[in-house]
Each structure stands twice: as structure tokens, then as C-alpha cells.
Enzyme design. Structure first.
Site, PDB file in Angstrom:
ATOM      1  N   HIS A 115      58.030  37.668  10.222  1.00 33.63           N
ATOM      2  CA  HIS A 115      58.290  38.336   9.003  1.00 33.63           C
ATOM      3  C   HIS A 115      57.296  38.257   7.974  1.00 33.63           C
ATOM      4  CE1 HIS A 115      60.425  41.223   6.142  1.00 33.63           C
ATOM      5  NE2 HIS A 115      60.202  40.188   5.230  1.00 33.63           N
ATOM      6  N   GLU A 116      56.910  36.858   7.470  1.00 35.37           N
ATOM      7  CA  GLU A 116      56.154  36.580   6.567  1.00 35.37           C
ATOM      8  C   GLU A 116      54.612  36.693   7.099  1.00 35.37           C
ATOM      9  OE1 GLU A 116      57.984  35.716   4.048  1.00 35.37           O
ATOM     10  OE2 GLU A 116      59.424  35.697   5.043  1.00 35.37           O
ATOM     11  N   VAL A 150      65.316  31.598   2.103  1.00 33.14           N
ATOM     12  CA  VAL A 150      64.952  31.346   3.574  1.00 33.14           C
ATOM     13  C   VAL A 150      63.451  31.112   3.691  1.00 33.14           C
ATOM     14  CG1 VAL A 150      65.080  31.992   6.079  1.00 33.14           C
ATOM     15  CG2 VAL A 150      66.882  32.675   4.467  1.00 33.14           C
ATOM     16  N   MET A 200      59.372  32.391   2.079  1.00 33.86           N
ATOM     17  CA  MET A 200      58.567  33.055   0.973  1.00 33.86           C
ATOM     18  C   MET A 200      57.046  33.229   1.452  1.00 33.86           C
ATOM     19  SD  MET A 200      58.377  34.473  -1.881  1.00 33.86           S
ATOM     20  CE  MET A 200      56.909  35.307  -2.494  1.00 33.86           C
TER      21      MET A 200
END
Length: 846
Positions: A485-486, A458, A460
């Protein structure tokens, strides 16, 4: 020393005061605090145990490995040397079980069973161990190990290295009530790397590459600037891959006292290591190896289509006009991109020069970049140290638009406008919230590049440049969560990194906690609780499929040599890790105090790699009142049990703040679970007004109840099919999985339409697994035949394995297109190729 190898499963018990520890084959006297009974699995020198609560403890550390000393011998094809156990005392630690002549081959354990190294060959004692002295321990006639005094014992003997449970060579492990150990002098043992990274300090490396899209090949060289840190090293060993062809290796040695530099051609050899890599062994002449004196090694090489490098033909891109290439290094793939110390324990700065054809734009995970249009050369520099897996490159028809003072979106022209509209103004807000919680964002830029559906995951967290799949643009809420989140990885994972892949939760668990702190501040507690309930539902679903005792559910997941660390990427890394971090925040009693702790943690360990004990020691040092109350040993919630126990989280955070959003979902599920669902009551719930996370939570819980009666499926379809057709892919795929698992043929055309439209792994693999797991394999083969030309070769190979398990596929080369659909296997109920865990259960960002 003694050859202490056992290969059986037993138990031991610890009792108050002085008692025996019994493993069915050998005994040892210890002093303990409290009563405890813990199972032990002794096999191939690995002691699977939870350390007892002791004062003077015979330290059977969890998953403890034998000490690697002297010439390695072989046990079950794994190189080891003489076995030793560590004994901790109030004064320190020592490793010898026996002094003098106590070590002997064929020592009798377990009622006469002879257990020793390598089929009868005993380990020769080091000469230093052969000297006569009073034994520290001795065997009696029945195999009891007794501790006796040793007048010749010195503190110098405490310094001998031993391997602790996290496979670091331990010098003087300390002892405290919380069960922690001082790991300041630990030496990592990364079994996923063939390199000798302990012998050198990697100061910087440079890549000079030419990208040839016509033949799908990168050619160039790499320069590594190294400093020896250990005496007597005669070779440099790097991780590489069979897809990477080495042409030559040279060395530059700075001249002494103003003399000119010396250039040497070096000999090398490539040796097999695992199925995910090889080792490059470079011989270094004596003139090179001077302690703490830098030298440079230049490696000329060509690499093609290894696991890190994804070449996309034009028809596989979003715009279908130009080819594109990207790299994906997590976890151990970048050894096929460039030779390296491919371990998260090693960080360095890097730079790169990339030459490309006209019309191609190159991006890298770097803090600075420049472009010479005349020479078609891109220059990059990463001024902050990063591990090898975070070096990333993408090249193709890419354009950009600024969306904030330090952020821009990159994408193919056909999707750039959509990407900007989805993210414009939000990224800077999220960065500001994160900085308020965890301290300054140290990477400068935060850019995002949207990649075609062939991107294998999804998202990186490549520093300065997040890679994210364009398919996620359909769902605003999933996009929001994935980008945040990243962003959180900028602190947890990138700035402070897990030192070994066996403790990946230190990156993912902390990043997931940080992500939810950001969403709570930005969107409220109810939204965060809803998203957390959705993810924890998936965790418990995976737990039911795997079973409570599956070792992959451990936070400190042990893997044997040859196992690819990427195979351990699962929801436990994220969600069980999140629950442990949430538990730590609950212990301190104030979430703002825990925010302060995380800021201090980042400040202390920034740009370094850590292990769990570093985090926990710093936590207990930051909250001394918790250390004094021995919270690490709180019954049922011991830190050791959190880290090394199988099964679900020991506790979960209070999510009642999301009840206003999750309550209606559960109510509607209950209505559909009735023997005769009431259409009038059901019609009072308007799914079109629900958020995406509410809808997918509802569909997931319906999916858990499958198979459903056909009359219920008919009513579900009449209520929701048309409505769900207009929703995003995250919603649609869950409804279609319900359709497939319940063999509801009237909605099968919707499955065909979805698979024709979506070609990403995250959507195709779950549906094909479900189709082949039921009675619809012939339908699946037909759809695959119609769509295979638009699938990436790697995905095509995966789907062929799911569809045609009986075929012997060559996994080393890309599969060719099928000119006609092969006959389906005779059994319509063959299980999915990858077991019963669908990708939707592990669909998480990296």
C-alpha cells in the site's frame, strides 16, 4: 448582488422545460433536462445540493460556499462576504443574481422572514455593482426570481470569481453532459490552513536543526525561498503551532543590478487559528514585495513536543537502550515541526541539516543524504517537490541492511534481522510489478524504517522512506499488504496528491486500488479478493454503526473551520474510494486499458496536486466513447452521487474469484451460528492451515454475532484458544475482543497477558474500549495500572480518557503516572470514550 442567506431545511424540484425551483423560501426559473427531485439543506450560506441535470442551470452546487468578495462580514462566527449564486449558460457563467439596485437589505424570503447578513447589517455592494443596468434577475411580490435579458451583459462580467462546491474560486466553469466543469482556473480555499499560500510560490526551503534528547527539544532555523505571485501583498502568513516558539524573523533581498544583498529584520505576530495550530503573520516591507522576484525569509525557532514530534525515552523503544524521536506530519501536524504552508495544495523541494549527539543516526524522507562523522551532522536533500506533510524525520539507534538494489531496511538492532527476513527480496519484486502497471518509480530509493510500538498509525508513505510500526512484523500477510500500500502511494498520493483534505480519497482510494492491482499480479486474484472481502466487511460494519446518512461516509467529506482533517481518516476514504475507482475501471471494460489510463494520469499530473474533477475530466477525455455516452450521469451511479452521497458504495467489484478462500470461512461461521453447533462438523475445519486473512475474517464475523451463548463461548474456547495463542497479534486481538464482549472470564488471563506484551495504540485501544464498554472496567483499570509506565504519554492519556471519563484531564500536558489505581466509575456499562467504533474497524495504513 443580494444578501441571500437562509437558515432552514427544505427541498427543491427540477422539472422538464421551464419551471420553478422551489426551496420553500425562494424560486428561480431554469431550463432542465429530465426530471429529478433532490433534497437541499440551506444553512449558513452553504447550499447542500446535488446539481440537477440541466442545460441552463441555476447552479446550486453541492456544499457551495458564498463568494468571498469585499470586506468580510460575520455569520455565526464564520467570516463571509456577500452571497452569490452562479448561473451557468451555454455562453459561460456569471455570478450576479441582480443588477442595478436589486440588492437590498431585508429582502423577504419565505413568506416575510427577513434573512440577511450579520443580524441586520446588509452587505454593501461593490462600486462596480452599483452602476445602473437592467437586472439579470428580479423578485416579484411573492419572492419569485425570474431571469430576464440584460443588454449590457458582457463576457468580462463572466470572469468574476465565485466559489464552487470544492471551495475553489471558479472563473469560467464550463458545462457538459457529464456534469463536469473546467477547473483549470480554480483557486483552492483550504480552511485547514491559516496561510496565504496563494500569494507566493514556495520554491524551496531549508531546515537547520539541533536535536537535544535530554530536554526533548529541536532548535534551529528555517529558510524559505519565496516569489510573490500576487500584487499588493504586505504579509507572509504561515501555519505554525503553540508548541513552536518563534525567536526571530529575518529577510534577505537580492540586490538589484549587482548591488549587495539587503538583510532586514521583520516584525511578526502569532495568532490563534484552531486547536491544532496557529498562524504566523510576518509583515513584509515594500522593498521585498516585487512581483516574480525571489526573496528569502529566515525563521529562528524552537519546537518541543507538538503533535508532529514524538520523543521516546529509552524504555519505550524496542531495544530499550537509547532514546528515539520521530515525526508524523499527516494530516496537519507538521506545522508544529516547522512553520509552513501546511496544505497539500503546495509542493516544494527541501533540504535539511541535522546535528545530533554521538551514536544517533538520522533519517529523513529525502532523495539524497550525507553524513559527517567528525561534526555529527547529517545533510539531506529532496530534489522532487512534496507537500509539507510528507517531510519526516527519525533519529535514534538505527542500523540498516540492504534488501534490494534500491531498498534497505532500517531498524533498531534488536529487530533488524527479523525485518530483513520478512522482506528480503520481496520489495524489489513489488516495485517492479508496480512500475509495469503505473510507470516508473520516480523517487529513486524505497527504504523502510521500522519504528517502536508507540508509532501512532500502522504505516506512513513518506517519500523514499516509509515509516511502519514494528508490531506488524508478527503478521506476514498484514506486513505484505501495508508495505505494498505504501509503495502504491509512490504514484498515488506522493507523485499526484489530493489538493485538499476534503478529497483524501484521491490519495487513499487510488492507492488502495493500485495496491490490489499489485497483489493480483504478484499473488493472484483469489488472494486479493480475500483481502478485499475482509476490508469491505469492516466498511459495512462501520456503516452499520454510523448509519447510512452520516456525512463522514462521503468521498468529498466537508468539514467546517476548526475541524482537524485527521479526524476524517476512516475506511470510507479507502474502501469507498477503492470501489469508485473499481467502478471507473469497469466502465472502460478492460482492466489493462484502465492501467494505461492510470499511467497517463500519473504522467500528466506528476508532482502536482489535483481535485476530483481533474481525475474525472481526464478519465472522460481518455475514454471519449464513455464521455459521449454520458456515463457520468448513469442513473443510480452518477459520479456526483458517488462523490457526495452518504452511505455505502453504490457498487462493489466482483469478488467471486476469492470464493475458494472465503467460502470455507462463511461455512464455518454458519456452523457456529446454529442453535446447537455440531463439534464433529466443526472439527473438519483446520484453522492452522488457513491464512491470516481467512482467520481474521472468521473471527470478525463471529465478533459481529456477539453476544454469544455461554455454552457456545465455552466450545469456541476449547476448540481455538490454545491454537490462537500461537498465532500473530492480528488474530489474537480479535479472539480476545470476542472474549471481552461476551464476558467470558475463563480466558481473561489471556487478555491480561496480551496487554502486558503489546503497547501499541492499534492493539491496546480496542481492547480497553471493549473492557470499559462492558462489565470489566475494574479489570481494565488494574491492567492499566500495571502497564502504564511502558505506554507513550499520548497513549496513556487516551487510555485514561477511556477509563476515567469523569476525570478532568489536562490534555495539553502529558499525564503523570498513577501511583495507585483510581476507583472505577460506578456504572460498569459506561460506553467507550470514542463511541462504539473500535480501532480494528479503522486500522488502516496512512
Amino acid at each position: 448582488m443580494v444578501d441571500l442567506i437562509a437558515q432552514k431545511q427544505n427541498h427543491y424540484s427540477c422539472f422538464s422545460n421551464s419551471h420553478n425551483i422551489t426551496t420553500g423560501g425562494w424560486l428561480a426559473k431554469v431550463l432542465t433536462r429530465g426530471n429529478n427531485t433532490i433534497p437541499v439543506h440551506i444553512q449558513s450560506c452553504c447550499f447542500h445540493a446535488v446539481r440537477p441535470l440541466v442545460d441552463g442551470v441555476f447552479a446550486l452546487h453541492r456544499e457551495m460556499w458564498c463568494e468571498l468578495r469585499s470586506a468580510p462580514l460575520q455569520l455565526e462566527n464564520f467570516p463571509i462576504s456577500k452571497a452569490s449564486l452562479c448561473v451557468s449558460t451555454s455562453a459561460g457563467s456569471f455570478t450576479d443574481l441582480f443588477g442595478g439596485n436589486s440588492g437590498r437589505s431585508g429582502s423577504r424570503f419565505d413568506g416575510g422572514t427577513s434573512t440577511h447578513l450579520d443580524g441586520g447589517r446588509r452587505a454593501e455592494l461593490d462600486s462596480e455593482d452599483r452602476r445602473a443596468r437592467s437586472p439579470l434577475f428580479k423578485f416579484d411580490a411573492v419572492g419569485t426570481v425570474s431571469c430576464i435579458s440584460s443588454p449590457n451583459f458582457t463576457m468580462a462580467e463572466l470572469q468574476r470569481p465565485t466559489l464552487c462546491c470544492c471551495r475553489k474560486v471558479l472563473t469560467v466553469p464550463g458545462k457538459s453532459c457529464e456534469g463536469g466543469r473546467s477547473l483549470a482556473h480554480c483557486r483552492l480555499v483550504d480552511i485547514a490552513s491559516a496561510s496565504n499560500f496563494h500569494s507566493f510560490k514556495l520554491r524551496h526551503f531549508h531546515l537547520d536543526l539541533h536535536l537535544n534528547f535530554a530536554v526533548k527539544r529541536m532548535t534551529g532555523w528555517q529558510v524559505l525561498e519565496l516569489t510573490p505571485v500576487q500584487p499588493g501583498v504586505q504579509s507572509l502568513i504561515l501555519d505554525t503551532h503553540p508548541s513552536l516558539l518563534i525567536h526571530s524573523v529575518d529577510c534577505k533581498v537580492p540586490g538589484a543590478s549587482g548591488a549587495p544583498d539587503v538583510f532586514l529584520s521583520l516584525t511578526y505576530r502569532v495568532e490563534p487559528f484552531t486547536d491544532y495550530g496557529s498562524s504566523l503573520n510576518i509583515s513584509l516591507p515594500a522593498a521585498v514585495i516585487r512581483p516574480h522576484r525571489a526573496f528569502r525569509v529566515t525563521i529562528r525557532y524552537t519546537t518541543t513536543d507538538g503533535p508532529a514530534i514524538w520523543w521516546l525515552d529509552a524504555e519505550l523503544t524496542c531495544g530499550q537502550t537509547r532514546p528515539l524521536v520521530f515525526t508524523q506530519g499527516h494530516s496537519v501536524c507538521n506545522r508544529s515541526f516547522f512553520p509552513c504552508f501546511d496544505t497539500p495544495a503546495v509542493k516544494s523541494t527541501y533540504s535539511a541539516t541535522v546535528r545530533v549527539p554521538e551514536g544517533v543516526t538520522v533519517l529523513m524522507s529525502a532523495s539524497r543524504s550525507a553524513y559527517s562523522k567528525q561534526d555529527r551532522v547529517f545533510q539531506f536533500s529532496m530534489e522532487y517537490p512534496v507537500p509539507a506533510y510528507l517531510v519526516a524525520l527519525v533519529a535514534g539507534d538505527l542500523q540498516h541492511a540492504d534488501i534490494g538494489p534500491r531498498s534497505r531496511v532500517w531498524a533498531e538492532p534488536c529487530i533488524l534481522t527479523c525485518a530483513v527476513s520478512k522482506l528480503g527480496g520481496s520489495v524489489e519484486r513489488w516495485l517492479n510489478v508496480a512500475e509495469g502497471l503505473f510507470g516508473p518509480y520516480v523517487w529513486g530509493r524505497y527504504d523502510i524504517v521500522f519504528l517502536p510500538p508507540s508509532f501512532p498509525i500502522v504505516a506512513m508513505e513518506n517519500p523514499c522512506l516509509t515509516f511502519i510500526i514494528s508490531s506488524i512484523l508478527e503478521s506476514q500477510e498484514f506486513l505484505l499488504i501495508d508495505v505494498i500500500h505504501e509503495i502504491a502511494h509512490g504514484w498515488f498520493g506522493n507523485a499526484v496528491t489530493n489538493a485538499t483534505w476534503e478529497e483524501m480519497w484521491l490519495s487513499e482510494g487510488l492507492a488502495t486500488y493500485a495496491q490490489r492491482r499489485i497483489t493480483t499480479e504478484a499473488y493472484g486474484e483469489a488472494f486479493t479478493c480475500l483481502e478485499t472481502v475482509f476490508r469491505l466487511d469492516a466498511l459495512h460494519r462501520q456503516m452499520r454503526l454510523l448509519g447510512d446518512n452520516n456525512p463522514v461516509s462521503k468521498l468529498q467529506a466537508k468539514f467546517e473551520p476548526g475541524v482537524n482533517p485527521s479526524s476524517l481518516m476512516n475506511l470510507f476514504t479507502y474502501e469507498k474510494g477503492f470501489c469508485f475507482v473499481s467502478y471507473l475501471s469497469q466502465l472502460c471494460g478492460d482492466i489493462k486499458r484502465f492501467d494505461s489510463f492510470l499511467r497517463a494520469y500519473i504522467e500528466k499530473f506528476r508532482f502536482s496536486s489535483v481535485i476530483a474533477q481533474d481525475l474525472l475530466d481526464f478519465f472522460l477525455g481518455f475514454f471519449p466513447e464513455l464521455k459521449e455516452s454520458c456515463v457520468a450521469q448513469r442513473e443510480g451511479l452518477e459520479f456526483e452521487r458517488w462523490l457526495n452521497g452518504c452511505g455505502p458504495p453504490l457498487s462493489e467489484p466482483d469478488l467471486s474469484a476469492g470464493r475458494a478462500l472465503t467460502g470455507p470461512v462463511q461455512h464455518l461461521c454458519d456452523l457456529w451460528g446454529m442453535d446447537a453447533p455440531d463439534p464433529q462438523l466443526i472439527s473438519t475445519f483446520d484453522l492452522s492451515s488457513w491464512s491470516t486473512f481467512q482467520t481474521v475474517l472468521f473471527l470478525d464475523r463471529l465478533l459481529d454475532r456477539s453476544p454469544l451463548p455461554q455454552e457456545v463461548m465455552s466450545l469456541l474456547s476449547s476448540c481455538y484458544s490454545a491454537l490462537l495463542d500461537g498465532m500473530n497479534a492480528e488474530v489474537q486481538i480479535r479472539w480476545l475482543q470476542i472474549v471481552v464482549r461476551n464476558s467470558f472470564y475463563p480466558d481473561l488471563p489471556r487478555v491480561r497477558s496480551f496487554l502486558h506484551k503489546h503497547t501499541s495504540r492499534m492493539y491496546t485501544v480496542p481492547l480497553y474500549e471493549d473492557l470499559c464498554g462492558g462489565v470489566m472496567k475494574c479489570f481494565a483499570v488494574e491492567v492499566f495500572y500495571q502497564t502504564q509506565a511502558r505506554l507513550h504519554p499520548n497513549l496513556r492519556r487516551t487510555l485514561q480518557q477511556i477509563l476515567f471519563q469523569s476525570s478532568a484531564l489536562n490534555t495539553s500536558t502529558a499525564p503523570s503516572l498513577l501511583t495507585s489505581p483510581p476507583s472505577a466509575p460506578s456504572s460498569p456499562t459506561d460506553p467507550p470514550a470514542n463511541g462504539t467504533i473500535a480501532l480494528r474497524d479503522v486500522n488502516v495504513s496512512a
